[in-house]
Design an enzyme around this catalytic site. Structure first.
Site, PDB file in Angstrom:
ATOM      1  N   GLY A 157       0.849  -1.195   0.000  1.00  0.00           N
ATOM      2  CA  GLY A 157       0.000   0.000   0.000  1.00  0.00           C
ATOM      3  C   GLY A 157       0.882   1.242   0.000  1.00  0.00           C
ATOM      4  N   ARG A 158       0.317   2.339   0.498  1.00  0.00           N
ATOM      5  CA  ARG A 158       1.058   3.615   0.477  1.00  0.00           C
ATOM      6  C   ARG A 158       2.408   3.501   1.177  1.00  0.00           C
ATOM      7  NH1 ARG A 158      -4.457   5.535   1.198  1.00  0.00           N
ATOM      8  NH2 ARG A 158      -4.264   4.415   3.141  1.00  0.00           N
ATOM      9  N   ILE A 159       2.408   2.921   2.396  1.00  0.00           N
ATOM     10  CA  ILE A 159       3.655   2.903   3.171  1.00  0.00           C
ATOM     11  C   ILE A 159       4.636   1.889   2.575  1.00  0.00           C
ATOM     12  CG2 ILE A 159       4.672   2.525   5.459  1.00  0.00           C
ATOM     13  CD1 ILE A 159       1.963   3.533   6.641  1.00  0.00           C
ATOM     14  N   THR A 226       6.448  -2.104  11.452  1.00  0.00           N
ATOM     15  CA  THR A 226       5.934  -0.763  11.785  1.00  0.00           C
ATOM     16  C   THR A 226       4.436  -0.703  11.500  1.00  0.00           C
ATOM     17  OG1 THR A 226       6.550   0.014   9.572  1.00  0.00           O
ATOM     18  CG2 THR A 226       8.107   0.474  11.338  1.00  0.00           C
ATOM     19  N   GLU A 257       0.304  -3.302  23.454  1.00  0.00           N
ATOM     20  CA  GLU A 257       1.091  -2.075  23.603  1.00  0.00           C
ATOM     21  C   GLU A 257       0.627  -1.357  24.864  1.00  0.00           C
ATOM     22  OE1 GLU A 257       1.020   0.379  20.108  1.00  0.00           O
ATOM     23  OE2 GLU A 257       1.808  -1.228  18.864  1.00  0.00           O
ATOM     24  N   HIS A 276       5.903   2.795  19.223  1.00  0.00           N
ATOM     25  CA  HIS A 276       4.900   3.143  18.204  1.00  0.00           C
ATOM     26  C   HIS A 276       5.037   4.620  17.789  1.00  0.00           C
ATOM     27  CE1 HIS A 276       0.728   1.777  16.582  1.00  0.00           C
ATOM     28  NE2 HIS A 276       1.296   2.644  15.742  1.00  0.00           N
TER      29      HIS A 276
HETATM   30  C1  DGY Z   1      -1.494   4.759  12.250  1.00  0.00           C
HETATM   31  O1  DGY Z   1      -1.742   5.872  11.764  1.00  0.00           O
HETATM   32  O2  DGY Z   1      -2.216   3.777  12.052  1.00  0.00           O
HETATM   33  C2  DGY Z   1      -0.259   4.647  13.084  1.00  0.00           C
HETATM   34  O3  DGY Z   1      -0.138   3.427  13.684  1.00  0.00           O
HETATM   35  C3  DGY Z   1      -0.135   5.765  14.084  1.00  0.00           C
HETATM   36  O4  DGY Z   1       0.040   6.944  13.393  1.00  0.00           O
END
Ligand code: DGY
Length: 315
Positions: A157-159, A226, A257, A276
């Site tokens: 996706g984007r990330i 992440t 978390e 996070h």
């Molecule tokens: C998200 O945006 O889903 C991240 O985990 C926190 O910014």
């Protein structure tokens, strides 16, 4: 504009954009350093027209059913696994998120973790600071090459795409996969020097990186997460680090978390955990506030949200 509404915001947020809500509506911002309890959130939601929530707030079917005034839920995150989107859709409540704002910041953090783990930066920095640095040592802190290595990006996706762009600059071979393609995933796990997860948390991705997946990885490979903690089976990860099945892991997200102090994962070697902070840059977090505020205002005014979560369908 339907007049003054009551908005519950579950935390003070960076940037000036919340003022826009405060000026026009009764805006109640939770004052605590920790999130409101579920009971407190329900009590607030029951009286509110809009909720501006964080990923730490559970907005489930029960809460939605007990909140008859609610007209919009704006999540301060791109992920929205904390919200029962089906229940919100059934109640006709649009749910907003904050995509794009944090794409580059999260991709940067992914690379920071990758490089920190590959080059043993936290360990070397403590060594220097603690006065253990006596001389230049030919064999100290040897790590893994990043330039020219193979990175496996799970979720494009984007990330994931933003991480791939950075990897190209490091001359890396980039392997990618979506979860549904099991064959491709296995190939990626076997071949990659770095495996980086960029998937949303869904029933289909929960526990995706389990003992079997970790067993396919190279003993020299490093896992970076992440995305969301529960995508990785934490007991299996602890085991894989203890036995040397993989060389290391760098996590921005854990399950739960925070990871409790006594959790066995803390005992695992070659583990780097940060709390996070993927989107934690000034500009990303301020932009997230702006988007969440725009989502709230649009929802209250009966307009479609600028950033509405993808799978919501209304008649
Ligand atoms: C998200 O945006 O889903 C991240 O985990 C926190 O910014």
């Amino acid at each position: 504009m339907r007049g003054m509404a009551r908005i519950f915001v579950t935390r003070e947020l960076p940037g000036p954009a919340l003022t826009k809500l405060k000026e026009t509506h009764e805006t109640v911002v939770w004052p605590g350093e920790l999130p409101p309890s579920y009971a407190e959130l329900c009590a607030q939601a029951a009286q509110s027209d809009a909720l501006l929530t964080l990923l730490t707030d559970r907005v489930d079917a029960e809460l939605i059913a007990a909140s008859p005034k609610l007209r919009v839920i704006a999540n301060y995150a791109v992920g929205y696994d904390n919200i029962d989107v089906d229940a919100a859709s059934a109640a006709g409540i649009p749910v907003g998120n904050t995509p794009d704002a944090l794409t580059e910041a999260t991709a940067d953090l992914t690379f920071a973790l990758l490089m920190a783990a590959a080059r043993r930066i936290p360990e070397a920095a403590s060594f220097a600071r603690n006065g253990q640095w006596q001389t230049w040592e030919p064999a100290a802190f040897l790590g893994a090459d990043v330039y020219g290595a193979t990175i496996g990006i799970i979720g494009l996706g984007r990330i994931g795409q933003a991480v791939a762009r950075r990897a190209a600059g490091f001359g890396m071979e980039v392997l990618t996969t979506e979860t549904r393609d099991q064959h491709n995933l296995e190939h990626l796990l076997r071949r990659s020097d770095f495996v980086s997860i960029h998937l949303p948390l869904t029933d289909g991705t929960r526990g995706l990186i389990d003992a079997d997946a970790l067993a396919l990885m190279k003993p020299t490979a490093i896992l970076i997460n992440t995305a969301r903690g529960p995508i990785v089976d934490r007991e299996a990860l602890a085991q894989a680090l203890h036995t040397g099945q993989i060389a290391g892991a760098a996590l921005d997200v854990t399950s739960p978390e925070p990871l409790p102090p006594g959790d066995p994962l803390w005992q695992a070697p070659n583990l780097l955990v940060v709390p996070h902070i993927g989107s934690a840059t000034w500009s990303a977090r301020e932009r997230m506030t702006e988007i969440a505020v725009e989502n709230v205002l649009a929802g209250l005014e009966g307009r479609s949200l600028p950033c509405q979560v993808p799978q919501q369908l209304f008649d």
